[in-house]
Design an enzyme around this catalytic site. Structure first.
Site, PDB file in Angstrom:
ATOM      1  N   HIS A   1      -1.123  10.459  -3.081  1.00  0.00           N
ATOM      2  CA  HIS A   1      -0.942  10.965  -1.715  1.00  0.00           C
ATOM      3  C   HIS A   1      -0.281  12.336  -1.732  1.00  0.00           C
ATOM      4  O   HIS A   1       0.680  12.559  -2.453  1.00  0.00           O
ATOM      5  CB  HIS A   1      -0.124   9.981  -0.878  1.00  0.00           C
ATOM      6  CG  HIS A   1      -0.957   8.865  -0.326  1.00  0.00           C
ATOM      7  ND1 HIS A   1      -0.898   8.451   0.966  1.00  0.00           N
ATOM      8  CD2 HIS A   1      -1.907   8.103  -0.917  1.00  0.00           C
ATOM      9  CE1 HIS A   1      -1.772   7.479   1.160  1.00  0.00           C
ATOM     10  NE2 HIS A   1      -2.390   7.246   0.025  1.00  0.00           N
TER      11      HIS A   1
ATOM     12  N   TYR B   1       4.598   7.930   9.763  1.00  0.00           N
ATOM     13  CA  TYR B   1       5.924   7.513  10.215  1.00  0.00           C
ATOM     14  C   TYR B   1       6.001   7.898  11.695  1.00  0.00           C
ATOM     15  O   TYR B   1       6.014   9.088  12.020  1.00  0.00           O
ATOM     16  CB  TYR B   1       7.020   8.241   9.434  1.00  0.00           C
ATOM     17  CG  TYR B   1       7.159   7.785   7.988  1.00  0.00           C
ATOM     18  CD1 TYR B   1       6.296   8.257   7.001  1.00  0.00           C
ATOM     19  CD2 TYR B   1       8.163   6.897   7.620  1.00  0.00           C
ATOM     20  CE1 TYR B   1       6.431   7.843   5.680  1.00  0.00           C
ATOM     21  CE2 TYR B   1       8.309   6.483   6.293  1.00  0.00           C
ATOM     22  CZ  TYR B   1       7.444   6.953   5.335  1.00  0.00           C
ATOM     23  OH  TYR B   1       7.580   6.541   4.036  1.00  0.00           O
TER      24      TYR B   1
ATOM     25  N   PRO C   1      14.415   0.325   3.762  1.00  0.00           N
ATOM     26  CA  PRO C   1      13.109   0.672   3.194  1.00  0.00           C
ATOM     27  C   PRO C   1      12.528   2.015   3.638  1.00  0.00           C
ATOM     28  O   PRO C   1      11.609   2.507   2.987  1.00  0.00           O
ATOM     29  CB  PRO C   1      12.207  -0.479   3.657  1.00  0.00           C
ATOM     30  CG  PRO C   1      12.875  -1.044   4.863  1.00  0.00           C
ATOM     31  CD  PRO C   1      14.345  -0.845   4.656  1.00  0.00           C
TER      32      PRO C   1
HETATM   33  C1  PHB Z   1       5.289   0.336   1.878  1.00  0.00           C
HETATM   34  O1  PHB Z   1       4.110   0.651   1.676  1.00  0.00           O
HETATM   35  O2  PHB Z   1       5.686  -0.826   1.755  1.00  0.00           O
HETATM   36  C2  PHB Z   1       6.253   1.380   2.310  1.00  0.00           C
HETATM   37  C3  PHB Z   1       5.842   2.697   2.353  1.00  0.00           C
HETATM   38  C4  PHB Z   1       6.721   3.682   2.755  1.00  0.00           C
HETATM   39  C5  PHB Z   1       8.007   3.341   3.134  1.00  0.00           C
HETATM   40  C6  PHB Z   1       8.429   2.031   3.080  1.00  0.00           C
HETATM   41  C7  PHB Z   1       7.549   1.044   2.659  1.00  0.00           C
HETATM   42  O3  PHB Z   1       8.835   4.326   3.571  1.00  0.00           O
END
Ligand code: PHB
Ligand code: APR
Length: 389
Positions: A72, A202, A293
């Site tokens: 990516h 996001y 996360p």
């Molecule tokens: C995920 O794909 O689980 C994931 C991706 C980006 C993040 C958190 C989790 O910021």
């Protein structure tokens, strides 16, 4: 039983440490309290920083990652009406890879069982002992119920947030912890749906944050901010898709839906335990720290820890020099706090607290990151991973 390094926990941290040590000629044994099936089925994050990809490739685990992983080149930051791409190669010359932690774990276990050092599943009562001496040991009960003692030169506590190692380090003279529990949780789903986006999205939204991620060209991984008191039973698939559609809405763009194959609610917290060493016991990965996360730092931080720890243990055990084990905790913690700040920053910028002043601060910050190259570069450098020093 005797080995040079006893490793507690077969998550990515313990398994990768084992591989790094083995390649340097250091004997080790990995002890895991769960079964292989359980460890290989755990669904966790899925973004690998450049240094994580480089490290896995250097230890001979890059084949499937390069074949099945997705490189990516950026992320989208969204707030209502705007979806802005941050181009990582342009901003900082690095990329990230989408490849599930579950897949990393499977690759590591396969390599280990294929002629690697012992990896014992389903052990219990694991406890590190005498860690202040130069000959610590690990007591445990093997899968057949027999008590065992593993004599070691050093012990690695890579036993995750709930393992026994951190408490032993904390009982040392300078043990200290820091914690922040966020008033948010993530409801995550895995869906048989082709990703409707080329990069992760996001999204800030008045109703709460949403994240569009993926695992493969056919599988999407999506998250919704929910209240931590929410129960997964109250979230039907239709309700989840409706909320996702609202939060990702953008003119000319459609969400693709599909069968939901997994759903769960994850709490969000930051936690740091220092030091990361007591005598001959060294913590690495989730045993020493947890990040929320947002920004996907957990696995990458575990990889950075064990990269430093492997170098330090090789120097101690082969060259009989203490310098790198003595500086391990401080060097690892410097990166831990950087990633703790970055994941707190991403979490704070993107989640709705319910307060309208906070919302305006967040929107101002998002507009800044989307319009200033300096602000975008700061995010891109942290997201793709700073070099391991
Ligand atoms: C995920 O794909 O689980 C994931 C991706 C980006 C993040 C958190 C989790 O910021
Ligand atoms: N004895 C032996 N093994 C144990 C014990 C114990 N008493 N307690 C826990 N373990 C094992 C767990 O079953 C798990 O397999 O230790 C392992 C720890 O692995 P993880 O929790 O995956 O932690 P770590 O290897 O540090 O990986 C870092 O990155 O994305 C994040 O949180 C996510 O797992 C992730 C992490």
């Amino acid at each position: 039983m005797r080995t040079q390094v006893g490793i507690i926990g077969a998550g990515p941290a313990g398994l990768l440490l084992s591989r790094l040590l083995t390649l340097q000629g250091i004997d080790n044994v990995v002890l895991e309290n769960r079964s292989r099936e359980y460890v290989e089925a755990r669904i966790r994050a899925g973004i690998l920083e450049q240094h994580t990809v480089d490290t896995l490739t250097e230890v001979g685990l890059g084949d499937r990652l390069h074949r099945e992983g997705l490189e990516h080149h950026g992320i989208y930051l969204q707030h209502p009406g705007t979806r802005h791409k941050l181009d990582f190669p342009e901003l900082c010359g690095r990329t990230v890879w989408v490849y599930g932690q579950t897949e990393v774990t499977k690759d590591l276990i396969k390599a280990q069982l294929d002629g690697g050092p012992p990896l014992l599943f389903e052990v219990s009562d694991v406890i590190p002992e005498d860690v202040d001496s130069d000959s610590p040991r690990i007591r445990f009960t093997d899968a057949d119920g027999n008590p065992q003692v593993l004599e070691c030169d050093a012990v690695a506590g890579t036993d995750g947030f709930h393992g026994p190692s951190r408490a032993v380090v904390q009982q040392g003279p300078t043990g200290r912890t820091w914690e922040r529990t966020y008033p948010y949780a993530w409801l995550g789903i895995l869906a048989d749906a082709a990703p409707a986006t080329d990069e992760l999205i996001y999204a800030w939204h008045p109703e709460g944050f949403a994240l569009y991620s993926m695992r493969s060209p056919k599988v999407s991984r999506l998250y919704l901010q929910v209240d931590p008191s929410e129960k997964i039973e109250d979230w039907s698939d239709d309700r989840i898709w409706d909320n996702l559609a609202t939060r990702f809405a953008l003119d000319g763009w459609e969400l693709t839906t599909g069968t939901v194959t997994e759903k769960s609610i994850l709490p969000m917290r930051s936690f740091v335990s220092a030091p990361m060493r007591r005598g001959r016991l060294f913590l690495a990965g989730d045993a020493g720290h947890i990040v929320p996360p947002t920004g996907a730092k957990g696995l990458n931080l575990a990889v950075a820890d064990v990269t430093l720890l492997a170098q330090a243990l090789v120097r101690l055990l082969q060259e009989k020099q203490n310098d790198l084990v003595d500086s391990y905790s401080d060097r690892a913690l410097a990166r831990v706090w950087r990633c703790t700040h970055f994941s707190w920053f991403m979490t704070s910028m993107l989640h709705r607290s319910g307060d309208d002043f906070d919302a305006e601060m967040q929107l101002s910050q998002l507009r800044r990151v989307c319009s200033s190259e300096a602000a975008a570069r700061e995010l891109a450098e942290n997201y793709t991973g700073l070099p391991i020093e």
